[in-house]
Scaffold this motif. Structure first.
Motif, mmCIF file in Angstrom:
data_model
loop_
_atom_site.group_PDB
_atom_site.id
_atom_site.type_symbol
_atom_site.label_atom_id
_atom_site.label_comp_id
_atom_site.label_asym_id
_atom_site.label_seq_id
_atom_site.Cartn_x
_atom_site.Cartn_y
_atom_site.Cartn_z
ATOM 1 N N ARG A 35 0.828 -1.210 0.000
ATOM 2 C CA ARG A 35 0.000 0.000 0.000
ATOM 3 C C ARG A 35 0.863 1.262 0.000
ATOM 4 O O ARG A 35 0.531 2.254 -0.657
ATOM 5 C CB ARG A 35 -0.937 -0.012 1.208
ATOM 6 C CG ARG A 35 -2.000 -1.096 1.122
ATOM 7 C CD ARG A 35 -3.038 -0.970 2.212
ATOM 8 N NE ARG A 35 -4.032 -2.040 2.122
ATOM 9 C CZ ARG A 35 -5.228 -1.991 2.699
ATOM 10 N NH1 ARG A 35 -5.574 -0.925 3.407
ATOM 11 N NH2 ARG A 35 -6.075 -2.999 2.571
ATOM 12 N N GLN A 38 2.020 1.827 -3.481
ATOM 13 C CA GLN A 38 0.976 2.434 -4.317
ATOM 14 C C GLN A 38 0.906 3.940 -4.095
ATOM 15 O O GLN A 38 0.728 4.716 -5.043
ATOM 16 C CB GLN A 38 -0.374 1.782 -4.020
ATOM 17 C CG GLN A 38 -0.495 0.355 -4.529
ATOM 18 C CD GLN A 38 -1.841 -0.253 -4.201
ATOM 19 O OE1 GLN A 38 -2.262 -0.304 -3.041
ATOM 20 N NE2 GLN A 38 -2.542 -0.717 -5.230
ATOM 21 N N VAL A 39 1.038 4.367 -2.837
ATOM 22 C CA VAL A 39 1.033 5.804 -2.541
ATOM 23 C C VAL A 39 2.228 6.478 -3.203
ATOM 24 O O VAL A 39 2.101 7.561 -3.794
ATOM 25 C CB VAL A 39 1.054 6.045 -1.016
ATOM 26 C CG1 VAL A 39 1.235 7.535 -0.711
ATOM 27 C CG2 VAL A 39 -0.222 5.531 -0.373
ATOM 28 N N LEU A 42 1.572 6.908 -6.825
ATOM 29 C CA LEU A 42 0.584 7.973 -7.016
ATOM 30 C C LEU A 42 1.251 9.344 -6.955
ATOM 31 O O LEU A 42 0.991 10.225 -7.794
ATOM 32 C CB LEU A 42 -0.500 7.853 -5.945
ATOM 33 C CG LEU A 42 -1.567 8.955 -5.919
ATOM 34 C CD1 LEU A 42 -2.421 8.894 -7.178
ATOM 35 C CD2 LEU A 42 -2.440 8.819 -4.668
ATOM 36 N N VAL A 153 -5.496 5.535 -5.790
ATOM 37 C CA VAL A 153 -4.397 4.684 -5.342
ATOM 38 C C VAL A 153 -4.619 3.233 -5.759
ATOM 39 O O VAL A 153 -3.657 2.478 -5.961
ATOM 40 C CB VAL A 153 -4.213 4.821 -3.813
ATOM 41 C CG1 VAL A 153 -5.224 3.968 -3.041
ATOM 42 C CG2 VAL A 153 -2.787 4.466 -3.407
ATOM 43 N N GLN A 156 -2.757 2.073 -8.853
ATOM 44 C CA GLN A 156 -1.295 2.172 -8.891
ATOM 45 C C GLN A 156 -0.635 0.806 -8.666
ATOM 46 O O GLN A 156 -1.158 -0.042 -7.933
ATOM 47 C CB GLN A 156 -0.800 3.152 -7.826
ATOM 48 C CG GLN A 156 -1.388 4.546 -7.933
ATOM 49 C CD GLN A 156 -1.121 5.182 -9.278
ATOM 50 O OE1 GLN A 156 -0.020 5.057 -9.829
ATOM 51 N NE2 GLN A 156 -2.125 5.849 -9.820
#
Length: 516
Positions: A35, A38-39, A42, A153, A156
């Motif tokens: 996660r 993914q941020v 982004l 998000v 991504q």
């Protein structure tokens, strides 16, 4: 080394170990790292480059941690903001930090974090991207310049090549109020934050082979919760059990249900836990697991020390630190009975001394009072864009705290007074000057002095002594209501007393010590 290595190394070693818990939601280290990746993806796709500042307004929910480490992975610097800030205050922090992007949780009707955040974002010209975090993936649609975080998000990639950062680069900017009334951003390097978390191996006996389960009730936007709980937990493969807002009864239930081994809080939280025990409530389920209780923020009353040990079987250990020191500087010695009233001794890698007004070290005689100065791996780079304030606070690697203390013959420190004028309300630092400057903008206020007065549960309450403008008829209720609109909920005065004059010195300085 990028501070995000704290998460990445644990994810590599303990991929399937539980990292974060919120209610029934449980994320493994692999989940959390993915996660955060993914941020990072982004942010890079929205133009964030190494060194850019990214702000975050979020309570203790998993998104805080994934976004925090995602910002770091992308090479950015995290600017955590208090979720209680109003739009006016948010705008100041975004502009002062030069934040390029901003993540904010939507909040609740009672605490509309998102709307206050968006209002501040609209006033901050340099901040170009606003990401709204909703309570559920299909939550409130984002409007205008807002972007729906969960939707964006999710698209991504879950892998990312973390951007290298130098040890001296800024990882986090923590805002702390000052006597000028304007919050200042303490720039903390990657090594400051990393080393302050890793010292938990010696200070807290953290051990990845016997990982702790931490109850996180301290707000993660604050340095105490961020370093001592979140970063230390992840550095040593522990489990972070989140409570978005401290509630003593629910905290007791979590202590038992999740078999918490590490609890950190401010004194009012320990007081609240004791108060929530109904009569002869059974604490066996808690005492079987709890091994460490840590307190900071202000002095812990002797009775709380005694009662907590009787009910929970654990001695509370006290420490000391500031945002400018990442934050931990001193801590009680693990395994020894605490010296009540003492903040302990300097942690490994940190030195402390007592100085006079001119930076001269005072004689090392037990009982002699001086101002605490700190040096070591934890001392900040400086105050962001404030070279003069930095020069006043840091000299030759030593940071002067403004706190007066004495030292005993064994090297244990005891705080005898706080930084001048500072109020500690419920564990939050409040500097009167900021409150006074805003109150002075009210048309009915001629002069004002803000002080802290004793309070049974908050430690101190904020009281304003106000001299009205001639002919003004503003009431206490009027001014309290107005103040509530201007400040975060922990800042606004709860008590107003109208006076004809304020006591002053011959040079016109208000004598606050005469105000009670």
């Amino acid at each position: 080394m990028n501070l995000s290595a704290l998460l990445e190394e644990s994810a590599a070693a303990y991929a399937e170990r539980t990292a974060v818990v919120l209610g029934e939601q449980r994320l493994t280290y692999a989940d959390l790292d993915a996660r955060a990746n993914q941020v990072a993806n982004l942010l890079v796709r929205h133009g964030i480059r190494p060194g850019d500042k990214v702000a975050l307004s979020c309570p203790n929910i998993p998104q805080f941690t994934s976004i925090y480490f995602g910002i770091l992975k992308a090479g950015g610097a995290v600017v955590p903001l208090n979720v209680l800030l109003k739009a006016r205050e948010v705008a100041y922090h975004l502009a002062d930090s030069d934040a390029k992007a901003y993540f904010a949780f939507e909040g609740t009707p009672e605490l509309p974090i998102g709307s206050e955040a968006y209002g501040g974002f609209l006033e901050a010209d340099g901040c170009t991207d606003f990401f709204l975090i909703t309570a559920t993936p299909g939550g409130s649609p984002a409007e205008g310049e807002q972007r729906h975080f969960q939707t964006l998000v999710a698209d991504q990639p879950s892998t990312f090549e973390t951007i290298d950062r130098d040890d001296e680069d800024t990882a986090v900017i923590l805002y702390t109020s000052g006597t000028t009334g304007h919050p200042k951003g303490a720039e903390l390097r990657h090594r400051n934050m990393r080393d302050n978390a890793l010292v938990g191996r010696k200070t807290f006996r953290a051990d990845p082979a016997r990982p702790d389960t931490y109850l996180c009730v301290l707000p993660l936007f604050h340095s105490f919760g961020q370093t001592v709980v979140q970063n230390t937990a992840l550095a040593f493969g522990g489990t972070l059990v989140l409570q978005p807002r401290f509630d003593p009864k629910s905290a007791l239930e979590l202590l038992a249900k999740e078999r918490i081994t590490f609890f950190a809080g401010v004194p009012t939280m320990f007081w609240g836990l004791l108060g929530a025990l109904a009569g002869a409530a059974d604490t066996a389920g808690i005492t079987e697991s709890l091994r460490m209780a840590v307190s900071g923020g202000s002095a812990l009353p002797t009775e709380v020390h005694k009662d907590f040990k009787e009910r929970f079987g654990v001695t509370i250990l006290e420490g000391y630190g500031l945002s400018e020191t990442s934050p931990v500087a001193a801590f009680s010695v693990y395994g020894e009975e605490p010296r009540v009233g003492s903040i302990g001794v300097p942690i490994p890698g940190v030195s402390m001394k007592l100085i006079d007004d001119n930076w001269n070290e005072i004689p090392d005689d037990p009982g002699t009072i001086g101002e605490i100065a700190i040096s070591g791996h934890n001392v900040m780079k400086g105050y962001y864009k404030r070279p003069d304030a930095t020069a006043e606070a840091v000299r030759d690697g030593w940071f002067r705290t403004g706190d007066l203390a004495r030292k005993d013959q064994d090297g244990f420190y005891y705080i005898v007074d706080r930084a001048k004028d500072m109020i500690i309300r419920g564990g939050y630092n409040v500097y009167p000057r900021e409150i006074e400057e805003v109150l002075m903008t009210h048309p009915a206020v001629s002069l004002v002095a803000v002080v802290g007065v004793p309070h049974s549960s908050h430690g101190e309450e904020i009281k304003a002594f106000v001299v009205r403008e001639p002919g003004a008829e503003t009431t206490e209720d009027d001014l309290l209501a107005w103040g509530k609109e201007q400040f975060a909920s922990y800042k606004y005065p709860r008590v107003v007393e109208f006076v004809g004059t304020l006591p002053m010195t011959s040079t016109g300085k208000i004598l606050k010590r005469e105000l009670v």
